[in-house]
Enzyme design. Structure first.
Site, PDB file in Angstrom:
ATOM      1  N   ARG A  21       0.837  -1.200   0.000  1.00 24.26           N
ATOM      2  CA  ARG A  21       0.000   0.000   0.000  1.00 24.26           C
ATOM      3  C   ARG A  21       0.868   1.245   0.000  1.00 24.26           C
ATOM      4  NH1 ARG A  21      -2.333   2.886   4.882  1.00 24.26           N
ATOM      5  NH2 ARG A  21      -3.720   4.423   3.961  1.00 24.26           N
ATOM      6  N   TYR A  26       4.703   4.709   2.729  1.00 25.90           N
ATOM      7  CA  TYR A  26       4.849   3.845   3.896  1.00 25.90           C
ATOM      8  C   TYR A  26       6.031   2.884   3.830  1.00 25.90           C
ATOM      9  CZ  TYR A  26       0.159   5.574   4.721  1.00 25.90           C
ATOM     10  OH  TYR A  26      -0.922   6.397   4.922  1.00 25.90           O
ATOM     11  N   ASN A  77       0.550   2.438  16.631  1.00 17.32           N
ATOM     12  CA  ASN A  77       0.364   3.111  15.350  1.00 17.32           C
ATOM     13  C   ASN A  77      -1.100   2.873  15.014  1.00 17.32           C
ATOM     14  OD1 ASN A  77       0.152   3.981  12.741  1.00 17.32           O
ATOM     15  ND2 ASN A  77       2.028   2.983  12.027  1.00 17.32           N
ATOM     16  N   ALA A  80      -5.263   5.626  10.676  1.00 15.46           N
ATOM     17  CA  ALA A  80      -6.263   6.679  10.522  1.00 15.46           C
ATOM     18  C   ALA A  80      -7.056   6.927  11.802  1.00 15.46           C
ATOM     19  CB  ALA A  80      -7.212   6.336   9.376  1.00 15.46           C
TER      20      ALA A  80
END
Length: 152
Positions: A21, A26, A77, A80
């Site tokens: 992704r 990332y 982490n 979102a």
């Protein structure tokens, strides 16, 4: 014999897609790569890791609450959910454990809505923009904090 301090490492939505992704944002390391690096680093620091990922907010909250009696700290982490979840913030505040927030990308070089994190209000420190190495720095910070408190 003293018990090895266990650190809960939580990963939120879409982090299961690491490596595929948006690798330009990332990186190319997979979540499995991150877990292996964390396990190795934790061993050198005299820590144990409990590494988990979920796309479901409620499951993350459940895990945080369960950590209260079984873990010495949390690296999170929240993806979102960092920018939206008061529920995760409340859970982190309720368990009264040291928390280090980690983000792979530099939130402040991204969209404006990513510049605010609810999670930060519960964190002793925030590491962002350093890729997967941020997890290792977070473990080191927690290890030092626990040693200073006589827990590691």
């Amino acid at each position: 014999m003293a018990r090895t301090p266990k650190i809960l490492i939580l990963n939120g939505p879409n982090l299961n897609l690491l490596g595929t992704r948006q690798p330009s944002v990332y990186g190319r390391e997979t979540l499995g790569d991150v877990e292996r690096a964390c396990t190795k680093t934790a061993e050198t620091l005299g820590l144990e890791v409990d590494f988990r990922q979920s796309n479901r907010e409620g499951e993350l909250v459940d895990w945080i609450q369960e950590a209260r009696d079984s873990h010495a700290g949390i690296v999170i982490n929240a993806g979102a959910y960092s920018h939206t979840s008061v529920a995760i913030l409340d859970a982190l505040l309720a368990v009264d454990l040291p928390v280090i927030e980690v983000h792979l990308s530099n939130l402040f070089k991204r969209e404006t809505f990513r510049h605010h994190s609810y999670i930060s209000q519960a964190a002793q420190g925030v590491i962002c923009g350093l890729g997967a190495a941020g997890y290792l720095y977070a473990l080191d910070a927690l290890g030092r904090r626990l040693s200073a408190q006589g827990e590691a």
